[in-house]
Design an enzyme around this catalytic site. Structure first.
Site, PDB file in Angstrom:
ATOM      1  N   TYR A  55      -0.131 -29.450  15.942  1.00  0.00           N
ATOM      2  CA  TYR A  55      -0.015 -29.846  14.546  1.00  0.00           C
ATOM      3  C   TYR A  55      -0.558 -31.271  14.385  1.00  0.00           C
ATOM      4  O   TYR A  55      -0.003 -32.225  14.936  1.00  0.00           O
ATOM      5  CB  TYR A  55       1.437 -29.815  14.075  1.00  0.00           C
ATOM      6  CG  TYR A  55       2.054 -28.442  13.921  1.00  0.00           C
ATOM      7  CD1 TYR A  55       1.282 -27.279  14.000  1.00  0.00           C
ATOM      8  CD2 TYR A  55       3.414 -28.296  13.685  1.00  0.00           C
ATOM      9  CE1 TYR A  55       1.864 -26.025  13.854  1.00  0.00           C
ATOM     10  CE2 TYR A  55       3.997 -27.048  13.530  1.00  0.00           C
ATOM     11  CZ  TYR A  55       3.218 -25.920  13.624  1.00  0.00           C
ATOM     12  OH  TYR A  55       3.800 -24.684  13.475  1.00  0.00           O
ATOM     13  N   PHE A 209       5.478 -18.037   7.341  1.00  0.00           N
ATOM     14  CA  PHE A 209       4.917 -17.535   6.083  1.00  0.00           C
ATOM     15  C   PHE A 209       6.009 -16.800   5.296  1.00  0.00           C
ATOM     16  O   PHE A 209       5.832 -15.642   4.889  1.00  0.00           O
ATOM     17  CB  PHE A 209       3.709 -16.625   6.323  1.00  0.00           C
ATOM     18  CG  PHE A 209       2.608 -17.237   7.131  1.00  0.00           C
ATOM     19  CD1 PHE A 209       2.371 -18.603   7.093  1.00  0.00           C
ATOM     20  CD2 PHE A 209       1.809 -16.449   7.951  1.00  0.00           C
ATOM     21  CE1 PHE A 209       1.344 -19.174   7.848  1.00  0.00           C
ATOM     22  CE2 PHE A 209       0.786 -17.006   8.702  1.00  0.00           C
ATOM     23  CZ  PHE A 209       0.559 -18.372   8.643  1.00  0.00           C
ATOM     24  N   PRO A 210       7.166 -17.434   5.063  1.00  0.00           N
ATOM     25  CA  PRO A 210       8.303 -16.741   4.461  1.00  0.00           C
ATOM     26  C   PRO A 210       8.101 -16.349   3.004  1.00  0.00           C
ATOM     27  O   PRO A 210       8.878 -15.564   2.473  1.00  0.00           O
ATOM     28  CB  PRO A 210       9.440 -17.759   4.591  1.00  0.00           C
ATOM     29  CG  PRO A 210       8.743 -19.083   4.570  1.00  0.00           C
ATOM     30  CD  PRO A 210       7.475 -18.853   5.340  1.00  0.00           C
ATOM     31  N   LEU A 211       7.058 -16.883   2.373  1.00  0.00           N
ATOM     32  CA  LEU A 211       6.768 -16.517   0.983  1.00  0.00           C
ATOM     33  C   LEU A 211       5.444 -15.760   0.868  1.00  0.00           C
ATOM     34  O   LEU A 211       4.926 -15.578  -0.227  1.00  0.00           O
ATOM     35  CB  LEU A 211       6.746 -17.776   0.103  1.00  0.00           C
ATOM     36  CG  LEU A 211       8.078 -18.537   0.048  1.00  0.00           C
ATOM     37  CD1 LEU A 211       7.924 -19.817  -0.761  1.00  0.00           C
ATOM     38  CD2 LEU A 211       9.189 -17.666  -0.524  1.00  0.00           C
ATOM     39  N   GLY A 212       4.902 -15.301   2.015  1.00  0.00           N
ATOM     40  CA  GLY A 212       3.651 -14.564   1.995  1.00  0.00           C
ATOM     41  C   GLY A 212       2.487 -15.447   1.580  1.00  0.00           C
ATOM     42  O   GLY A 212       2.576 -16.675   1.569  1.00  0.00           O
ATOM     43  N   GLY A 213       1.365 -14.821   1.264  1.00  0.00           N
ATOM     44  CA  GLY A 213       0.232 -15.525   0.662  1.00  0.00           C
ATOM     45  C   GLY A 213      -0.436 -16.582   1.503  1.00  0.00           C
ATOM     46  O   GLY A 213      -1.173 -17.415   0.979  1.00  0.00           O
ATOM     47  N   PRO A 216      -6.022 -15.381   2.374  1.00  0.00           N
ATOM     48  CA  PRO A 216      -6.570 -14.627   1.243  1.00  0.00           C
ATOM     49  C   PRO A 216      -6.311 -13.135   1.412  1.00  0.00           C
ATOM     50  O   PRO A 216      -6.485 -12.576   2.493  1.00  0.00           O
ATOM     51  CB  PRO A 216      -8.074 -14.947   1.315  1.00  0.00           C
ATOM     52  CG  PRO A 216      -8.149 -16.272   2.007  1.00  0.00           C
ATOM     53  CD  PRO A 216      -7.031 -16.269   3.003  1.00  0.00           C
TER      54      PRO A 216
END
Length: 297
Positions: A55, A209-213, A216
């Protein structure tokens, strides 16, 4: 009823909403702000910070060291990739056993620790993310051998897995697995069987990615009509509803949402206070999940 605010992770009891440090890369030109954000995160009781040496090419681990010193924070890091700032991606895979050992040593030095509380083996078996090719296709047993040896040496406290398949998790169970980190959200539920196995085995489930998206083509939790309706009814944001659903999904779920904003940090932490009535929870559960593997090919 709301889910309990704390739960077990790597032998400790910590807040079920931790902090994912990847977004601190955005504060590269203002390390003092990054340190302040980390210290603000632990003020309300956050005891779990997720990081990796790749990171920000070491920047994030450096500010974590400055922010916490010897403070009792469960720092979870990852091995299996290294920074590659000049490459097509900011990281490249480092899956071979000698590379995993070097990754542990790099994290120890960067974080100023004698022992890493939790180390996740970031495999490369599945999307999203890089897939292993050539000499980076390494047998799981060879990887676990070096990581369990490092645990025996006292350099690792607990061992986790990241970006793995159900078969890999089953094969790894005898090594003693503390947590699994996979992409998972209300709209991306490829791993329901793995979640249930983790519940049965007492393994923490730590979705990224707990909220997706995140890529693309991947759906976003915050675009779902049922999520928007729940947010309006509760006076919360759609993102808070998506995070709260994960906490209600199973008692072993720990979240690591990331941000570079104090206001956003506080909003994420407030998701722990959300309680759903039966009708709202049923409406959220009825949202169709889209298979991430299928979308990303």
């Amino acid at each position: 009823m709301p889910s309990p605010a704390t739960g077990p992770l790597a032998g400790r009891t910590v807040s079920r909403i931790g902090y994912g440090a990847m977004q601190l890369e955005r504060l590269h030109d203002d390390p003092a702000a990054a340190v302040a954000l980390l210290r603000r995160a632990v003020e309300p009781g956050v005891g779990h910070v997720d990081t990796a040496q790749f990171y920000g090419d070491g920047f994030v681990n450096g500010v974590i060291r400055e922010a916490f010193g010897s403070a009792d924070v469960l720092i979870a890091t990852k091995v299996g990739a290294v920074p590659d700032p000049g490459g097509p991606f900011p990281l490249r895979l480092a899956q071979r056993p000698e590379q995993l050992r070097a990754g542990v040593e790099d994290n120890l030095r960067a974080l100023g620790l004698d022992r890493l509380p939790l180390v996740n083996l970031r495999r490369a078996d599945r999307r999203p993310g890089l897939l292993a090719e050539g000499d980076q296709r390494v047998d799981l047993d060879d990887q676990l051998a070096v990581l369990t040896a490092l645990r025996d040496e006292g350099k690792i406290g607990a061992l986790g897995l990241s970006a793995v398949t159900l078969d890999v998790l089953r094969r790894a169970l005898p090594a003693g697995i503390a947590c699994v980190q996979n992409a998972y959200s209300l709209v991306g539920r490829d791993d329901e069987e793995m979640v249930e196995l983790c519940v049965a085995e007492g393994i923490a489930w730590v979705p990224f990615f707990p909220l997706g998206g995140a890529f693309p083509g991947l759906p976003k939790v915050t675009d779902e009509p049922a999520v928007l309706a729940a947010a309006r009814a509760l006076g919360r944001t759609p993102a808070q509803v998506g995070l709260a659903w994960l906490l209600h999904r199973a008692p072993n779920v720990h979240l690591i949402p990331g941000t570079a904003s104090v206001a956003h940090l506080e909003a994420n932490l407030a998701a722990a206070d959300i309680a759903f009535d039966a009708a709202t929870l049923a409406a959220l559960d009825a949202i169709p999940a889209r298979p991430v593997e299928g979308i990303l090919g």
